[in-house]
Design an enzyme around this catalytic site. Sequence first.
Site, PDB file in Angstrom:
ATOM      1  N   CYS A 161       0.843  -1.205   0.000  1.00 56.54           N
ATOM      2  CA  CYS A 161       0.000   0.000   0.000  1.00 56.54           C
ATOM      3  C   CYS A 161       0.875   1.251   0.000  1.00 56.54           C
ATOM      4  CB  CYS A 161      -0.907   0.001   1.237  1.00 56.54           C
ATOM      5  SG  CYS A 161      -2.183  -1.256   1.117  1.00 56.54           S
ATOM      6  N   CYS A 165      -3.433   0.095  -3.137  1.00 62.60           N
ATOM      7  CA  CYS A 165      -4.148   0.387  -1.883  1.00 62.60           C
ATOM      8  C   CYS A 165      -3.450   1.536  -1.168  1.00 62.60           C
ATOM      9  CB  CYS A 165      -4.169  -0.852  -0.994  1.00 62.60           C
ATOM     10  SG  CYS A 165      -2.523  -1.568  -0.762  1.00 62.60           S
TER      11      CYS A 165
END
Length: 289
Positions: free
Chosen positions: A126, A207
């Site tokens: 992420c 993400c």
Amino acid sequence: MADTSFSPVPQREEDPGYRVSRRNKIWFVLGVVLLVLVVGGVVVWVVLRHMKRNSWHGRGTTANFSLVLQSRCSSYRRDPQTVPGPVDCTKIVEAFENAFIFKDPCKITEEDYEPLLKLTKQSIPCGKVLLWSKTKAMAHRFTQQRQDLFTLEDALLGYLADGLSWCGFPDSNAMNYQSCPTRGDCKENPVSVFWDVASKTFAQGACGVVNVLLNGTRSNAFDENSTFGRVELHTLKASALHVWLLHDQEGEPSDTCSGSSIAHLESIASGKSMTFNCQDIKSLDEMRV
Ligand code: JS2
């Protein structure tokens, strides 16, 4: 007693035989002409079809395409944590070839690349994804310095195909080295479909904060018809989108974070409940990722 001597070919028009042989001659000539026309037509059709097959507007398949894939695959060194399990380069090259060989280069589907996508699955941490639009070289310069960050071309799938061209024929296992269809020739061509499905898969895996480097020297920094605007933006399920709008040192900015195209981008991002941030920068050093 009947005259059995050899009877000469009827000379005069009123002779019934003469008219028959003349008609036969005419039919024969017509037959020959028709045959020549048909054979000629078939030859022209075959040649035209062959030429059409070979005459796309894009560059042909990159020389030694499969070898280039093989060497790129075995030389891929980015953070192995992100690649689940051993990479089988032979299977990967085979899956890539099978995506377009023996297929009509204008009827390629995303499904054709499914086996390749499975073999090159990669999970990018992420906040480590960098998308770009009209800033390829600058984005790659930045991720060369920041090896923890990934553009699609730093991920295995993009790394394999970056800068290459490829296409085949519907009825042979050969690759077309003469020419390949551009998006203008047909949208469902092997290269365009590849980058669309690769970009979608890459954006699906993103993400946290997703960064995107856009080009402030263009009047329309956010282009809705770009791969970023058409594919990646609409696929993102990230929590935040951070835009870096790069202006070159000298020139007047053509578009800024307070410009209309960025306002449009912000509305799309907010519509996907992604927090939005945009920063005008004059150099890559100002990118705080
Ligand atoms: C790379 C190619 C080729 O976020 C980026 C990347 O993830 C990329 O896949 O898509 C985004 C850039 O595309 P966009 O927004 O259309 O920007 P652009 O500068 O107009 O790039 C056009 C080419 C994108 C797809 N693509 N990407 N390496 O070799 C390559 N060939 C094509 N067609």
